[in-house]
Design a protein around this motif. Structure first.
Motif, PDB file in Angstrom:
ATOM      1  N   MET A  30      -3.505   8.420  -2.700  1.00 60.18           N
ATOM      2  CA  MET A  30      -4.676   8.813  -3.101  1.00 60.18           C
ATOM      3  C   MET A  30      -5.636   9.203  -2.064  1.00 60.18           C
ATOM      4  O   MET A  30      -6.976   9.279  -2.190  1.00 60.18           O
ATOM      5  CB  MET A  30      -5.248   7.505  -3.882  1.00 60.18           C
ATOM      6  N   ASP A 151       1.603  -2.699  -1.679  1.00 59.80           N
ATOM      7  CA  ASP A 151       1.347  -2.693  -2.917  1.00 59.80           C
ATOM      8  C   ASP A 151       2.435  -3.194  -3.591  1.00 59.80           C
ATOM      9  O   ASP A 151       3.160  -2.540  -4.358  1.00 59.80           O
ATOM     10  CB  ASP A 151       1.004  -1.466  -3.589  1.00 59.80           C
ATOM     11  N   VAL A 177       2.144  -1.775   7.057  1.00 57.81           N
ATOM     12  CA  VAL A 177       1.826  -1.317   8.299  1.00 57.81           C
ATOM     13  C   VAL A 177       0.391  -2.300   8.504  1.00 57.81           C
ATOM     14  O   VAL A 177      -0.760  -2.149   7.551  1.00 57.81           O
ATOM     15  CB  VAL A 177       1.522   0.094   8.523  1.00 57.81           C
ATOM     16  N   MET A 185      -3.413  -2.462   6.608  1.00 59.07           N
ATOM     17  CA  MET A 185      -4.137  -1.414   6.495  1.00 59.07           C
ATOM     18  C   MET A 185      -4.460  -1.060   5.051  1.00 59.07           C
ATOM     19  O   MET A 185      -3.302  -0.999   4.160  1.00 59.07           O
ATOM     20  CB  MET A 185      -3.407  -0.294   7.164  1.00 59.07           C
TER      21      MET A 185
HETATM   22  P1  AMP Z   1      -2.858   4.631  -1.834  1.00 62.27           P
HETATM   23  O1  AMP Z   1      -3.283   5.852  -1.211  1.00 62.27           O
HETATM   24  O2  AMP Z   1      -3.597   3.445  -1.616  1.00 62.27           O
HETATM   25  O3  AMP Z   1      -2.486   4.745  -3.565  1.00 62.27           O
HETATM   26  O4  AMP Z   1      -1.273   4.506  -1.213  1.00 62.27           O
HETATM   27  C1  AMP Z   1      -0.198   5.402  -1.254  1.00 62.27           C
HETATM   28  C2  AMP Z   1       0.837   4.859  -0.732  1.00 62.27           C
HETATM   29  O5  AMP Z   1       0.820   4.124   0.499  1.00 62.27           O
HETATM   30  C3  AMP Z   1       1.405   3.614  -1.596  1.00 62.27           C
HETATM   31  O6  AMP Z   1       2.612   3.773  -1.796  1.00 62.27           O
HETATM   32  C4  AMP Z   1       0.960   2.432  -0.833  1.00 62.27           C
HETATM   33  O7  AMP Z   1       1.757   1.112  -1.371  1.00 62.27           O
HETATM   34  C5  AMP Z   1       1.197   2.819   0.569  1.00 62.27           C
HETATM   35  N1  AMP Z   1       0.385   2.094   1.280  1.00 62.27           N
HETATM   36  C6  AMP Z   1      -0.855   1.725   1.526  1.00 62.27           C
HETATM   37  N2  AMP Z   1      -1.270   0.961   2.582  1.00 62.27           N
HETATM   38  C7  AMP Z   1      -0.053   0.746   3.339  1.00 62.27           C
HETATM   39  C8  AMP Z   1       0.164  -0.072   4.328  1.00 62.27           C
HETATM   40  N3  AMP Z   1      -0.587  -0.660   5.156  1.00 62.27           N
HETATM   41  N4  AMP Z   1       1.538   0.085   5.053  1.00 62.27           N
HETATM   42  C9  AMP Z   1       2.439   0.597   4.176  1.00 62.27           C
HETATM   43  N5  AMP Z   1       2.193   1.279   2.926  1.00 62.27           N
HETATM   44  C10 AMP Z   1       1.140   1.502   2.377  1.00 62.27           C
END
Ligand code: AMP
Length: 285
Positions: A30, A151, A177, A185
């Motif tokens: 996103m 997630d 991470v 994060m």
């Molecule tokens: P999002 O933009 O929040 O939908 O996240 C996109 C992808 O990044 C998803 O597969 C999340 O699980 C992954 N993601 C978000 N935060 C982290 C993190 N701190 N460490 C690893 N992957 C992450």
């Protein structure tokens, strides 16, 4: 690096890469990138000839009380980061490109995967996630797709989605991470005030405390939940949404843990901001 907003352009660019014999990797996001996202992109870059990153703030996974309008967006900054990492294609569609008028078909995950944990607080969320991810899988037909363990429930829903609907691809789930103090994060960390940011480590500390009592031999889920809750209560302004110990494969919640892999997962509120995190613990025979 090319950026496209229409599904036809996406299909055409991927078809070209595939015709050239390249392996295709997809990273659905996103946007509002932090190191967690970028770790997925780096892994995808290392394992594929052609890397597609999608950036789409998916309305279908936000509830009526969740302010999608406030979700952080930075397509320019994100694009710079992806360019640096050598991404081939960015897919940044508008809502109409993904949901043309009249689009109403949904992918509904198995009830046992969503009638608990985040699914209780965010009804409809995982239908929204499963639907958009299935659409992206159909559009890109990647060899591998990359997701974060952060997630966790989402990663389980997607593994099952790929298996149950026969998507011919590998679902890769990569480690969370964290900031130096342990906070996972998240794009939502940007919503935290200075005080909230300091207290936000309580969630990871709670999960770690739960892991420690399991290591010491505790198997009663209620006592493990209580050990986690104690840490949350010692923090100021942090409210528990849920703290659970669940089977890492099926998300089944047992009152007495059995040998195998368990996910300790939780969600907390700091003011209006909801944060999630999890850790995996292996329970020996
Ligand atoms: P999002 O933009 O929040 O939908 O996240 C996109 C992808 O990044 C998803 O597969 C999340 O699980 C992954 N993601 C978000 N935060 C982290 C993190 N701190 N460490 C690893 N992957 C992450």
């Amino acid at each position: 690096m090319k950026t496209v907003c229409q599904t036809e352009e996406l299909r055409a660019a991927v078809a070209k890469a595939r015709a050239a014999g390249m392996k295709v990797g997809l990273v659905p996001t996103m946007g509002a990138f932090h190191e967690g996202h970028l770790s997925l992109v780096r892994e995808a870059r290392g394992e594929n000839g052609f890397v597609v990153v999608s950036i789409f703030v998916n309305p279908a996974q936000f509830g009526p009380d969740e302010d999608i309008g406030k979700y952080p967006r930075d397509l320019e900054g994100d694009s710079r980061k992806l360019e640096e990492l050598g991404v081939d294609l960015v897919f940044a569609p508008g809502v109409e490109a993904m949901y043309p008028p009249g689009a109403g078909t949904k992918v509904v995950p198995a009830p046992g995967l969503i009638n608990r944990m985040c699914g209780l607080t965010r009804p409809g969320h995982f239908e929204g996630v499963a639907t958009i991810v299935a659409k992206l899988f159909n559009l890109v037909e990647p060899d591998a797709a990359y997701f974060g363990q952060k997630d966790y429930q989402q990663s389980v829903v997607i593994r099952h989605l790929a298996r149950d609907l026969d998507f011919d691809l590998e679902v890769r789930v990569l480690p969370t991470v964290r900031e130096d103090d342990g906070l996972a994060m998240s794009s939502r960390n940007a919503y935290l005030s200075g005080d909230e940011r300091r207290e936000a480590t309580a969630l990871f500390r709670a999960l770690t405390a739960g892991g420690a009592v399991i290591e010491r031999g505790e198997r009663e889920a209620s006592r493990i939940r209580a050990a986690m809750q104690e840490v949350i209560e010692s923090a100021k302004g942090v409210q528990t949404d849920y703290l659970e110990a669940a089977d890492a494969e099926t998300l089944e919640i047992r009152e007495r843990l059995i040998p195998g892999r368990v996910v300790l997962a939780g969600a907390v509120f700091l003011g209006k901001t909801r944060l999630i995190d999890n850790i995996l613990v292996d329970i020996p025979e």
